[in-house]
Write a protein that holds these residues in place. Structure first.
Motif, PDB file in Angstrom:
ATOM      1  N   ALA A 107       0.802  -1.220   0.000  1.00  0.00           N
ATOM      2  CA  ALA A 107       0.000   0.000   0.000  1.00  0.00           C
ATOM      3  C   ALA A 107       0.837   1.273   0.000  1.00  0.00           C
ATOM      4  N   SER A 108       2.030   1.227   0.603  1.00  0.00           N
ATOM      5  CA  SER A 108       2.833   2.442   0.743  1.00  0.00           C
ATOM      6  C   SER A 108       4.208   2.340   0.078  1.00  0.00           C
ATOM      7  N   PHE A 109       4.934   1.264   0.379  1.00  0.00           N
ATOM      8  CA  PHE A 109       6.307   1.152  -0.120  1.00  0.00           C
ATOM      9  C   PHE A 109       6.368   1.060  -1.639  1.00  0.00           C
ATOM     10  N   GLU A 110       5.618   0.145  -2.227  1.00  0.00           N
ATOM     11  CA  GLU A 110       5.678  -0.035  -3.678  1.00  0.00           C
ATOM     12  C   GLU A 110       5.257   1.221  -4.446  1.00  0.00           C
ATOM     13  N   PRO A 111       4.131   1.875  -4.094  1.00  0.00           N
ATOM     14  CA  PRO A 111       3.790   3.113  -4.817  1.00  0.00           C
ATOM     15  C   PRO A 111       4.878   4.188  -4.685  1.00  0.00           C
ATOM     16  N   ALA A 112       5.450   4.320  -3.494  1.00  0.00           N
ATOM     17  CA  ALA A 112       6.513   5.306  -3.300  1.00  0.00           C
ATOM     18  C   ALA A 112       7.745   4.948  -4.118  1.00  0.00           C
ATOM     19  N   LEU A 113       8.042   3.657  -4.144  1.00  0.00           N
ATOM     20  CA  LEU A 113       9.210   3.167  -4.875  1.00  0.00           C
ATOM     21  C   LEU A 113       9.103   3.486  -6.370  1.00  0.00           C
ATOM     22  N   ILE A 114       7.939   3.236  -6.944  1.00  0.00           N
ATOM     23  CA  ILE A 114       7.757   3.470  -8.376  1.00  0.00           C
ATOM     24  C   ILE A 114       7.823   4.952  -8.704  1.00  0.00           C
ATOM     25  N   ASP A 115       7.196   5.786  -7.875  1.00  0.00           N
ATOM     26  CA  ASP A 115       7.295   7.230  -8.093  1.00  0.00           C
ATOM     27  C   ASP A 115       8.754   7.681  -8.049  1.00  0.00           C
ATOM     28  N   PHE A 117      11.491   5.819  -8.557  1.00  0.00           N
ATOM     29  CA  PHE A 117      12.237   5.258  -9.687  1.00  0.00           C
ATOM     30  C   PHE A 117      11.930   6.002 -10.990  1.00  0.00           C
ATOM     31  N   MET A 118      10.653   6.353 -11.171  1.00  0.00           N
ATOM     32  CA  MET A 118      10.234   7.046 -12.389  1.00  0.00           C
ATOM     33  C   MET A 118      10.468   8.557 -12.316  1.00  0.00           C
ATOM     34  N   ARG A 119      10.959   9.012 -11.175  1.00  0.00           N
ATOM     35  CA  ARG A 119      11.207  10.440 -10.933  1.00  0.00           C
ATOM     36  C   ARG A 119       9.940  11.262 -11.136  1.00  0.00           C
ATOM     37  N   TYR A 133       7.879  10.240   0.441  1.00  0.00           N
ATOM     38  CA  TYR A 133       8.868   9.156   0.432  1.00  0.00           C
ATOM     39  C   TYR A 133       9.658   9.091   1.731  1.00  0.00           C
ATOM     40  N   ASP A 134      10.121  10.235   2.209  1.00  0.00           N
ATOM     41  CA  ASP A 134      10.944  10.239   3.416  1.00  0.00           C
ATOM     42  C   ASP A 134      10.156   9.796   4.643  1.00  0.00           C
ATOM     43  N   THR A 135       8.897  10.224   4.720  1.00  0.00           N
ATOM     44  CA  THR A 135       8.055   9.810   5.849  1.00  0.00           C
ATOM     45  C   THR A 135       7.806   8.308   5.799  1.00  0.00           C
ATOM     46  N   MET A 136       7.498   7.804   4.595  1.00  0.00           N
ATOM     47  CA  MET A 136       7.243   6.375   4.424  1.00  0.00           C
ATOM     48  C   MET A 136       8.462   5.560   4.850  1.00  0.00           C
ATOM     49  N   MET A 170      18.108  -1.421  -2.575  1.00  0.00           N
ATOM     50  CA  MET A 170      19.380  -0.759  -2.259  1.00  0.00           C
ATOM     51  C   MET A 170      20.401  -0.997  -3.363  1.00  0.00           C
ATOM     52  N   MET A 171      20.353  -2.194  -3.961  1.00  0.00           N
ATOM     53  CA  MET A 171      21.267  -2.503  -5.055  1.00  0.00           C
ATOM     54  C   MET A 171      21.099  -1.523  -6.213  1.00  0.00           C
ATOM     55  N   PHE A 172      19.835  -1.139  -6.476  1.00  0.00           N
ATOM     56  CA  PHE A 172      19.551  -0.223  -7.573  1.00  0.00           C
ATOM     57  C   PHE A 172      19.533   1.238  -7.136  1.00  0.00           C
ATOM     58  N   GLY A 173      19.840   1.502  -5.877  1.00  0.00           N
ATOM     59  CA  GLY A 173      19.944   2.871  -5.415  1.00  0.00           C
ATOM     60  C   GLY A 173      18.624   3.580  -5.183  1.00  0.00           C
ATOM     61  N   ILE A 174      17.527   2.825  -5.128  1.00  0.00           N
ATOM     62  CA  ILE A 174      16.217   3.443  -4.903  1.00  0.00           C
ATOM     63  C   ILE A 174      16.010   3.709  -3.419  1.00  0.00           C
ATOM     64  N   VAL A 175      16.544   2.827  -2.596  1.00  0.00           N
ATOM     65  CA  VAL A 175      16.519   2.992  -1.141  1.00  0.00           C
ATOM     66  C   VAL A 175      17.955   3.250  -0.686  1.00  0.00           C
ATOM     67  N   PRO A 176      18.158   4.263   0.147  1.00  0.00           N
ATOM     68  CA  PRO A 176      19.515   4.564   0.601  1.00  0.00           C
ATOM     69  C   PRO A 176      20.073   3.454   1.479  1.00  0.00           C
TER      70      PRO A 176
END
Length: 214
Positions: A107-115, A117-119, A133-136, A170-176
Motif C-alpha cells: 500500500a505504501s512502499f511499492e507506490p513510493a518506490l515506483i514514483d 524510480f520514475m522520478r 517518500y521520506d516519511t514512508m 538498495m542494489m539499484f539505489g532506490i533505497v539509501p
C-alpha cells in the motif's frame, strides 16, 4: 497423479517472485515452478495473460485456485504452513502488527518506490497513499531500529518479503544504504534459503539471456 497439495509458482528469476520462492523454501513447502522468460516477453503472451491479466509475477496456483499479489501470497503461504512458525496466529498479539507491515509493503512502499524510480512528483501529501517518500521510509527505519526483525526478536514471513525487497532496492539505489536497512537485509540474504535461490536465479537468468541472444 498430481499432488493437489503442491503449489505452482509462476516464476521469473531476479524478479519480485524471488521473494516468494525464498518464502516457499523457508516454509519447507512442496512446490513446482512454471518458469516465464521475461526477457523474451513470455509474461505478456496470451497463455500467461489468461492466468494473470496484469502479466506480473509472482502468482500461485493451489487447490485449483489462483492467488496473485505479493502481499496476498505472503499471507496465504505463511498461514498455510503454520508449523514453520513464520506467521503469528489469529489470537497472537503480534498478528495485527504482522499484517500491518505486510500491507504497508503493497500500500505504501511499492507506490513510493515506483514514483521515486520514475522520478515522478508524488500526489499532494493529503492525497498520497504513502504521505511522502521520506516519511514512508522513516517509519520503516524507526520500526527496524527496534530489531533485529520487524516484530522484534521474531522472524516472520514479513521479514522475508521486506528483506529481499531491501536487498534489491538498495542494489539499484532506490533505497539509501542506511546501516539499519543494510544490516536487516543481510540477516535475510545470508540465510541458506536466500543463498540457494539467489544462485539458482543467477543460472536461470543467464539461460534466459542466452535464449534471446542478450
Amino acid at each position: 497423479m498430481t499432488d493437489p497439495n503442491r503449489i505452482t509458482l509462476y516464476y521469473s528469476p531476479q524478479s519480485r517472485a524471488t521473494g516468494t520462492r525464498v518464502l516457499l523454501e523457508e516454509l519447507g513447502a512442496p512446490y513446482d515452478l512454471h518458469i516465464l522468460n521475461m526477457k523474451a516477453g513470455e509474461q505478456r503472451q496470451p497463455a500467461y495473460l489468461a492466468i494473470n491479466p496484469l502479466g506480473k509475477v509472482p502468482a500461485i496456483h493451489h487447490h485449483g485456485e489462483l492467488v496473485t499479489e505479493q502481499v496476498a501470497i505472503t499471507i496465504y503461504l505463511a498461514d498455510l504452513f503454520p508449523e514453520a512458525g513464520l506467521t503469528p496466529t489469529l489470537n497472537d498479539p503480534l498478528r495485527g502488527p504482522y499484517l500491518r507491515w505486510i500491507a504497508y509493503y503493497g500500500a505504501s512502499f511499492e507506490p513510493a518506490l515506483i514514483d521515486k524510480f520514475m522520478r515522478r512528483e508524488p500526489a499532494p501529501i493529503t492525497q498520497s497513499p504513502y504521505a511522502d517518500y521520506d516519511t514512508m521510509l522513516g517509519a520503516l527505519e524507526m520500526q527496524l531500529s527496534k530489531g533485529p526483525y520487524l516484530l522484534g526478536e521474531r522472524l516472520t514471513a514479513a521479514d522475508v518479503l521486506w528483506g529481499v525487497a531491501f536487498s534489491w532496492t538498495m542494489m539499484f539505489g532506490i533505497v539509501p544504504k542506511k546501516d539499519v536497512f543494510v544490516r536487516y537485509a543481510e540477516r535475510i540474504t545470508s540465510r541458506p534459503a536466500f543463498q540457494r535461490i539467489s544462485a539458482a536465479d543467477d543460472e536461470m537468468a543467464a539461460q534466459h539471456a542466452k535464449a534471446v541472444g542478450a
